[in-house]
Design a protein around this motif. Structure first.
Motif, short mmCIF file in Angstrom:
data_model
loop_
_atom_site.label_atom_id
_atom_site.label_comp_id
_atom_site.label_asym_id
_atom_site.label_seq_id
_atom_site.Cartn_x
_atom_site.Cartn_y
_atom_site.Cartn_z
N ARG A 193 28.63 -1.67 -14.91
CA ARG A 193 28.30 -2.19 -13.58
C ARG A 193 27.86 -1.05 -12.67
NH1 ARG A 193 32.23 -6.09 -10.11
NH2 ARG A 193 31.15 -7.65 -11.38
N ARG A 196 24.38 -0.05 -13.49
CA ARG A 196 23.42 -1.02 -12.97
C ARG A 196 23.22 -0.85 -11.47
NH1 ARG A 196 25.62 -5.00 -15.19
NH2 ARG A 196 26.88 -5.77 -13.45
N GLU A 200 19.73 0.27 -9.54
CA GLU A 200 19.17 -0.58 -8.48
C GLU A 200 19.00 0.21 -7.18
OE1 GLU A 200 17.73 -4.39 -7.38
OE2 GLU A 200 18.30 -3.51 -9.28
N GLU A 338 26.87 -7.12 -6.35
CA GLU A 338 27.72 -6.76 -7.47
C GLU A 338 29.21 -6.97 -7.19
OE1 GLU A 338 26.97 -5.92 -10.47
OE2 GLU A 338 24.79 -5.89 -10.18
#
Length: 360
Positions: A193, A196, A200, A338
């Motif tokens: 996570r 990611r 981003e 998230e």
């Protein structure tokens, strides 16, 4: 009240007082070091923007991280130097032309002739200047007094620029170690996570900086072309100011239009009308074509979020806040996507920019 309740109340009181004192200390620390914190934030944005290029160069060409980082920063300096040369050459030429024409413009203004003189005559400014000449001379002499403060501001700006460059270089150089340490501390459950989120955030900042610069270059180039065709003097200087103003989200093009249209009307009413019409058309083009095409895939923010973020950041941090508001809002959106509640996460993509997943 029992002694146990008394001790519990005293413990809670001490905890509350400790939290209040810690918060006050943290706020005082942030206020005292606000300049350094601003430098660090700006350096972090540049580091995030340059890190993907350094990673690519390290994977494909150079194996050593330090050498790859140095090459990327040197390339960035070369590009900036070329852009500065392209900008400063016409700027110095225009300033030289203005210096040559300054005595003539001053004589015309005093006599009420020429474009500047006629403007002063129509607005009554020439009569006001002649009636308050002594006061204006006194004001001009007072303006020369804070020269030391201006010099100190220049030195602080240069020091801030060098600090930002050094911080950004070290951030990019140490990025693998920092990332590895954070991922190891987070554990296997959160590592993917965090990766990611990092990808981003990097994509958002890089896309915004690149896209905003491209839009400003387009605005400045078109402005220079229109001013040159209409015969407005000092076109290069005005176009440069318009390009810099266009870096400010939402209101930049309007500020540039005021500068360019004012110069156009000083030259002639026809030139002023042409420049004004150009900016009305260009703003529609920028808002409905350039920004969706260049920035929509990078930032993924709806107009309301952009407006609110820019206004709040400008109020808190001035011009720098306005410039960094959109990527900061994009980062906040990524974190909410998230880690926020499920109801705050964006739904499935839709519309012509479905791959952008605009948050609505």
């Amino acid at each position: 009240m029992s002694s146990a309740d008394t001790r519990l109340t005293a413990r809670r009181t001490l905890i509350v007082l400790g939290l209040v004192l810690a918060t006050a200390f943290a706020l005082a620390f942030v206020y005292a070091t606000r300049r350094v914190l601003v430098w660090a934030v700006v350096a972090a944005f540049f580091a995030v923007a340059l890190k993907p290029l350094v990673d690519w160069l390290q994977r494909r060409v150079v194996r050593r991280r330090a050498l790859a980082t140095l090459l990327v920063f040197l390339a960035a300096f070369v590009v900036l130097a070329i852009l500065a040369a392209l900008i400063l050459a016409p700027l110095l030429n225009e300033l030289a032309r203005f210096a040559d024409r300054a005595p003539e413009l001053l004589r015309d203004a005093r006599a009420g002739q020429g474009p500047v003189g006629r403007l002063l005559e129509r607005t009554g400014a020439r009569r006001y200047v002649s009636e308050h000449a002594e006061q204006l001379r006194g004001f001009g002499s007072r303006l020369r007094e804070p020269a030391v403060g201006v010099l100190r501001g220049v030195v602080e700006t240069v020091a801030g620029l060098v600090t930002v460059i050094v911080l950004a270089y070290l951030m990019v150089l140490e990025a693998p170690r920092i990332t590895g340490g954070v991922l190891a501390a987070a554990g296997d459950g959160q590592a993917e996570r965090l990766r990611r989120v990092g990808r981003e955030v990097s994509r958002t900042v890089t896309g915004y900086l690149t896209g905003n610069l491209v839009i400003s270059v387009i605005c400045g180039g078109l402005t220079f072309l229109v001013l040159t065709l209409t015969g407005v003097p000092f076109a290069a200087v005005i176009a440069l100011l318009v390009a810099v103003a266009d870096l400010i989200p939402l209101v930049g093009a309007t500020l540039g239009a005021v500068i360019a249209a004012g110069a156009g009307f000083l030259h002639s009413p026809t030139a002023g009308v042409v420049v004004l019409v150009f900016f009305v058309v260009y703003q529609q083009l920028e808002n409905h074509l350039l920004q969706p095409l260049i920035l929509a895939r990078a930032v993924r923010l709806n107009p309301l979020t952009v407006l609110v973020s820019v206004l709040l950041a400008a109020e808190l941090a001035g011009l720098l806040g306005a410039l960094l508001a959109i990527p900061a809002a994009g980062i906040v959106q990524t974190l909410l996507r998230e880690y926020g509640p499920a109801r705050l996460r964006p739904g499935p993509p839709a519309g012509p920019y479905s791959r952008s997943r605009v948050w609505t």
